[in-house]
Write a protein that holds these residues in place. Structure first.
Motif, PDB file in Angstrom:
ATOM      1  N   LEU A  27      -4.028   9.657   7.714  1.00 21.90           N
ATOM      2  CA  LEU A  27      -2.877   9.959   6.858  1.00 21.90           C
ATOM      3  C   LEU A  27      -2.771   8.948   5.722  1.00 21.90           C
ATOM      4  CD1 LEU A  27      -0.438  11.786   6.389  1.00 21.90           C
ATOM      5  CD2 LEU A  27       0.884  10.264   7.862  1.00 21.90           C
ATOM      6  N   GLU A  28      -2.983   7.692   6.014  1.00 18.04           N
ATOM      7  CA  GLU A  28      -2.908   6.653   4.981  1.00 18.04           C
ATOM      8  C   GLU A  28      -3.999   6.846   3.924  1.00 18.04           C
ATOM      9  OE1 GLU A  28      -1.218   3.771   2.866  1.00 18.04           O
ATOM     10  OE2 GLU A  28      -0.395   4.622   4.699  1.00 18.04           O
ATOM     11  N   GLU A  29      -5.205   7.197   4.367  1.00 18.68           N
ATOM     12  CA  GLU A  29      -6.296   7.446   3.424  1.00 18.68           C
ATOM     13  C   GLU A  29      -5.988   8.654   2.546  1.00 18.68           C
ATOM     14  OE1 GLU A  29     -10.154   5.758   5.873  1.00 18.68           O
ATOM     15  OE2 GLU A  29      -9.389   7.758   6.355  1.00 18.68           O
ATOM     16  N   ALA A  30      -5.382   9.686   3.125  1.00 17.87           N
ATOM     17  CA  ALA A  30      -5.004  10.873   2.358  1.00 17.87           C
ATOM     18  C   ALA A  30      -3.975  10.524   1.288  1.00 17.87           C
ATOM     19  CB  ALA A  30      -4.467  11.953   3.287  1.00 17.87           C
ATOM     20  N   LYS A  31      -3.049   9.645   1.618  1.00 18.55           N
ATOM     21  CA  LYS A  31      -2.051   9.205   0.635  1.00 18.55           C
ATOM     22  C   LYS A  31      -2.712   8.451  -0.509  1.00 18.55           C
ATOM     23  CE  LYS A  31       1.786   8.828   3.896  1.00 18.55           C
ATOM     24  NZ  LYS A  31       2.720   7.912   4.577  1.00 18.55           N
ATOM     25  N   ILE A  32      -3.678   7.619  -0.189  1.00 12.41           N
ATOM     26  CA  ILE A  32      -4.399   6.856  -1.208  1.00 12.41           C
ATOM     27  C   ILE A  32      -5.205   7.799  -2.101  1.00 12.41           C
ATOM     28  CG2 ILE A  32      -6.270   5.190  -1.567  1.00 12.41           C
ATOM     29  CD1 ILE A  32      -5.215   3.791   1.026  1.00 12.41           C
ATOM     30  N   ILE A  33      -5.847   8.791  -1.497  1.00 14.07           N
ATOM     31  CA  ILE A  33      -6.612   9.773  -2.263  1.00 14.07           C
ATOM     32  C   ILE A  33      -5.700  10.515  -3.232  1.00 14.07           C
ATOM     33  CG2 ILE A  33      -7.877  11.958  -2.090  1.00 14.07           C
ATOM     34  CD1 ILE A  33      -9.025  10.822   0.600  1.00 14.07           C
ATOM     35  N   LEU A  34      -4.549  10.956  -2.758  1.00 15.70           N
ATOM     36  CA  LEU A  34      -3.604  11.666  -3.616  1.00 15.70           C
ATOM     37  C   LEU A  34      -3.133  10.795  -4.774  1.00 15.70           C
ATOM     38  CD1 LEU A  34      -1.313  13.691  -1.198  1.00 15.70           C
ATOM     39  CD2 LEU A  34      -2.777  14.574  -3.010  1.00 15.70           C
ATOM     40  N   GLU A  35      -2.808   9.558  -4.491  1.00 13.37           N
ATOM     41  CA  GLU A  35      -2.361   8.640  -5.537  1.00 13.37           C
ATOM     42  C   GLU A  35      -3.447   8.456  -6.596  1.00 13.37           C
ATOM     43  OE1 GLU A  35      -0.866   4.019  -5.972  1.00 13.37           O
ATOM     44  OE2 GLU A  35      -0.873   4.968  -3.998  1.00 13.37           O
ATOM     45  N   PHE A  36      -4.688   8.285  -6.147  1.00 12.98           N
ATOM     46  CA  PHE A  36      -5.809   8.121  -7.070  1.00 12.98           C
ATOM     47  C   PHE A  36      -6.004   9.380  -7.926  1.00 12.98           C
ATOM     48  CE2 PHE A  36     -10.315   8.906  -7.929  1.00 12.98           C
ATOM     49  CZ  PHE A  36     -10.564   7.867  -8.801  1.00 12.98           C
ATOM     50  N   MET A  37      -5.963  10.543  -7.306  1.00 12.37           N
ATOM     51  CA  MET A  37      -6.166  11.798  -8.037  1.00 12.37           C
ATOM     52  C   MET A  37      -5.064  12.025  -9.069  1.00 12.37           C
ATOM     53  SD  MET A  37      -9.013  12.874  -7.023  1.00 12.37           S
ATOM     54  CE  MET A  37      -9.032  14.508  -7.733  1.00 12.37           C
ATOM     55  N   ARG A  38      -3.834  11.661  -8.742  1.00 15.39           N
ATOM     56  CA  ARG A  38      -2.735  11.804  -9.708  1.00 15.39           C
ATOM     57  C   ARG A  38      -2.931  10.871 -10.902  1.00 15.39           C
ATOM     58  NH1 ARG A  38       0.720  12.029  -4.790  1.00 15.39           N
ATOM     59  NH2 ARG A  38       1.017  14.244  -4.440  1.00 15.39           N
ATOM     60  N   LYS A  39      -3.362   9.639 -10.633  1.00 10.28           N
ATOM     61  CA  LYS A  39      -3.622   8.695 -11.721  1.00 10.28           C
ATOM     62  C   LYS A  39      -4.757   9.196 -12.602  1.00 10.28           C
ATOM     63  CE  LYS A  39      -1.965   4.486  -9.498  1.00 10.28           C
ATOM     64  NZ  LYS A  39      -2.331   3.156  -8.993  1.00 10.28           N
ATOM     65  N   LEU A  40      -5.807   9.702 -11.980  1.00  8.16           N
ATOM     66  CA  LEU A  40      -6.952  10.224 -12.719  1.00  8.16           C
ATOM     67  C   LEU A  40      -6.537  11.422 -13.576  1.00  8.16           C
ATOM     68  CD1 LEU A  40      -9.980   9.963 -13.214  1.00  8.16           C
ATOM     69  CD2 LEU A  40     -10.339  11.482 -11.268  1.00  8.16           C
ATOM     70  N   ALA A  41      -5.736  12.299 -13.034  1.00  4.44           N
ATOM     71  CA  ALA A  41      -5.255  13.464 -13.777  1.00  4.44           C
ATOM     72  C   ALA A  41      -4.408  13.031 -14.968  1.00  4.44           C
ATOM     73  CB  ALA A  41      -4.455  14.387 -12.861  1.00  4.44           C
ATOM     74  N   ARG A  42      -3.530  12.051 -14.748  1.00  6.43           N
ATOM     75  CA  ARG A  42      -2.666  11.555 -15.828  1.00  6.43           C
ATOM     76  C   ARG A  42      -3.511  10.966 -16.961  1.00  6.43           C
ATOM     77  NH1 ARG A  42       0.238   7.851 -13.090  1.00  6.43           N
ATOM     78  NH2 ARG A  42       1.247   9.547 -11.998  1.00  6.43           N
ATOM     79  N   ILE A  43      -4.515  10.174 -16.614  1.00  8.89           N
ATOM     80  CA  ILE A  43      -5.386   9.564 -17.614  1.00  8.89           C
ATOM     81  C   ILE A  43      -6.141  10.646 -18.384  1.00  8.89           C
ATOM     82  CG2 ILE A  43      -7.503   8.198 -17.900  1.00  8.89           C
ATOM     83  CD1 ILE A  43      -6.451   6.487 -15.508  1.00  8.89           C
ATOM     84  N   THR A  44      -6.663  11.633 -17.672  1.00  9.63           N
ATOM     85  CA  THR A  44      -7.423  12.715 -18.298  1.00  9.63           C
ATOM     86  C   THR A  44      -6.565  13.502 -19.285  1.00  9.63           C
ATOM     87  OG1 THR A  44      -8.801  12.884 -16.328  1.00  9.63           O
ATOM     88  CG2 THR A  44      -8.812  14.764 -17.825  1.00  9.63           C
ATOM     89  N   VAL A  45      -5.365  13.843 -18.887  1.00  9.02           N
ATOM     90  CA  VAL A  45      -4.467  14.592 -19.766  1.00  9.02           C
ATOM     91  C   VAL A  45      -4.103  13.748 -20.997  1.00  9.02           C
ATOM     92  CG1 VAL A  45      -2.152  15.584 -19.977  1.00  9.02           C
ATOM     93  CG2 VAL A  45      -3.554  16.083 -17.959  1.00  9.02           C
ATOM     94  N   ASN A  46      -3.807  12.478 -20.787  1.00  3.40           N
ATOM     95  CA  ASN A  46      -3.465  11.612 -21.925  1.00  3.40           C
ATOM     96  C   ASN A  46      -4.620  11.503 -22.912  1.00  3.40           C
ATOM     97  OD1 ASN A  46      -0.860  11.072 -21.127  1.00  3.40           O
ATOM     98  ND2 ASN A  46      -1.415   9.229 -19.984  1.00  3.40           N
TER      99      ASN A  46
END
Length: 52
Positions: A27-46
């Motif tokens: 569960l903790e790893e899944a949370k980290i993966i989600l956080e990373f993917m959201r940051k990556l998506a934000r950077i890509t859109v910007n």
């Protein structure tokens, strides 16, 4: 960490998706993966918006 309820994809869902593809995460790893993917998506859109 921010609430995942508003984000649309829960860590539990990430675990199920990855298990379908033969990858086991906690569960903790899944949370980290989600956080990373959201940051990556934000950077890509910007970056995309800056190029336009």
């Amino acid at each position: 960490m921010e609430s995942n309820a508003k984000k649309g994809l829960a860590p539990e869902k990430v675990i199920k998706i990855l298990e379908k593809h033969g990858t086991s995460v906690t569960l903790e790893e899944a949370k980290i993966i989600l956080e990373f993917m959201r940051k990556l998506a934000r950077i890509t859109v910007n970056q995309y918006l800056r190029e336009k």
